[in-house]
Design an enzyme around this catalytic site. Sequence first.
Site, PDB file in Angstrom:
ATOM      1  N   GLU A 215       4.471  -0.408   1.655  1.00  0.00           N
ATOM      2  CA  GLU A 215       4.607  -0.592   0.204  1.00  0.00           C
ATOM      3  C   GLU A 215       4.550  -2.055  -0.223  1.00  0.00           C
ATOM      4  OE1 GLU A 215       8.159   1.163  -1.355  1.00  0.00           O
ATOM      5  OE2 GLU A 215       7.816   3.114  -0.427  1.00  0.00           O
TER       6      GLU A 215
ATOM      7  N   GLU B 129       0.827  -1.208   0.000  1.00  0.00           N
ATOM      8  CA  GLU B 129       0.000   0.000   0.000  1.00  0.00           C
ATOM      9  C   GLU B 129       0.860   1.256   0.000  1.00  0.00           C
ATOM     10  OE1 GLU B 129       0.812   1.568   2.959  1.00  0.00           O
ATOM     11  OE2 GLU B 129       1.795  -0.296   3.540  1.00  0.00           O
TER      12      GLU B 129
END
Length: 351
Positions: free
Chosen positions: A318, A175
């Site tokens: 991430e 994310e």
Amino acid sequence: MQLLQQTIDQIQAVDQDMMAKAQERVDALSKPPQSLGKLEALAVQLAGITGELFPNINQKAMIVMAGDHGVYDEGVTTNPQSVTVFQTLSFPKGLSGVCAIAKITNAKIVPVDIGVKEDLPTNAGVIIKKVKYGTDNMAKGPAMTREEAIQAIEVGIEVATEEIKKGVNLLGTGEMGIGNTTPSAAILSVIHHCDPLEVTGFGAGVGAGRIEYKAEVIRKAIALNKPNPQDPIDILAKVGGLEIAGMAGVVLAAAANRVPVVVDGYISTVAALISYKLEAKVKEYIIPSHASEEPGAKIAAQLLDIEPMLQMNMRLGEGSGAALAFPILDAACSMMKNMTTLEEAMLLLNN
């Protein structure tokens, strides 16, 4: 809602017969019992997920959901919200942390704009699936409508399913969204029935009021919106994030298609917890990667009854931790394929 329900209905338990066969082979390999530790459990889990004694996970993809958060306006982080755009555009260029780590296994990075506050260029290499321009400020009302929460979950289902159709056989969730540890802590606080301070951490950088203020903002949002602890979609809609919903959709799609899915740290684990609340069988398809430094990460993993395999003191997000775990899964598959059983070794020595 139709796609979400169809996906949930499609999820079946893992193949127990194949897991038993895999366990039998693992126990017969030319080594002391349990001497390869978690590699053995991973090999058995992968066999159960894929239905194959020798699983093939040679096409990997990290799906990175990007979205902004209205609660940013409350000063819960020191980072500028523009970083969401900057980092999202860096993924297709291979410049971020997860990209660098994913290269070691040639994993594909699939960035998705599910709710970035700004319009991104259509030719930037980011899949545009924007549900809305960031969530609303949960400290002043619901983060999104129930319909938007479902739509965001279905974006994750759509993107993951499309990658699987292209041949991807191992997924990871990641994310990007400045401020997204705040809705993660809010979701976890509701599900765990605890005070937000118990699950609120530093994130990418807390604001002037520090963790205590951040927890108070979450406390206020929960009191105002009154999310139903028994309804994961209601929780998402009232105090969640678009990228969190999207990652939950990725996990659901992976399970529906019998594809293993590696979850990253805190935020990804909270998303996996939402998917588990929607359909408990997804847990059998989830492979946890690393133990995040965020205090809520351990609690989220405990609620899922999963144990992260890596302790790396990471909290980047991430999907970086998930990508780091990919080579370990390769090793588990190699163990099954290339290591001989004692019986096989004796036959080879006698020929």
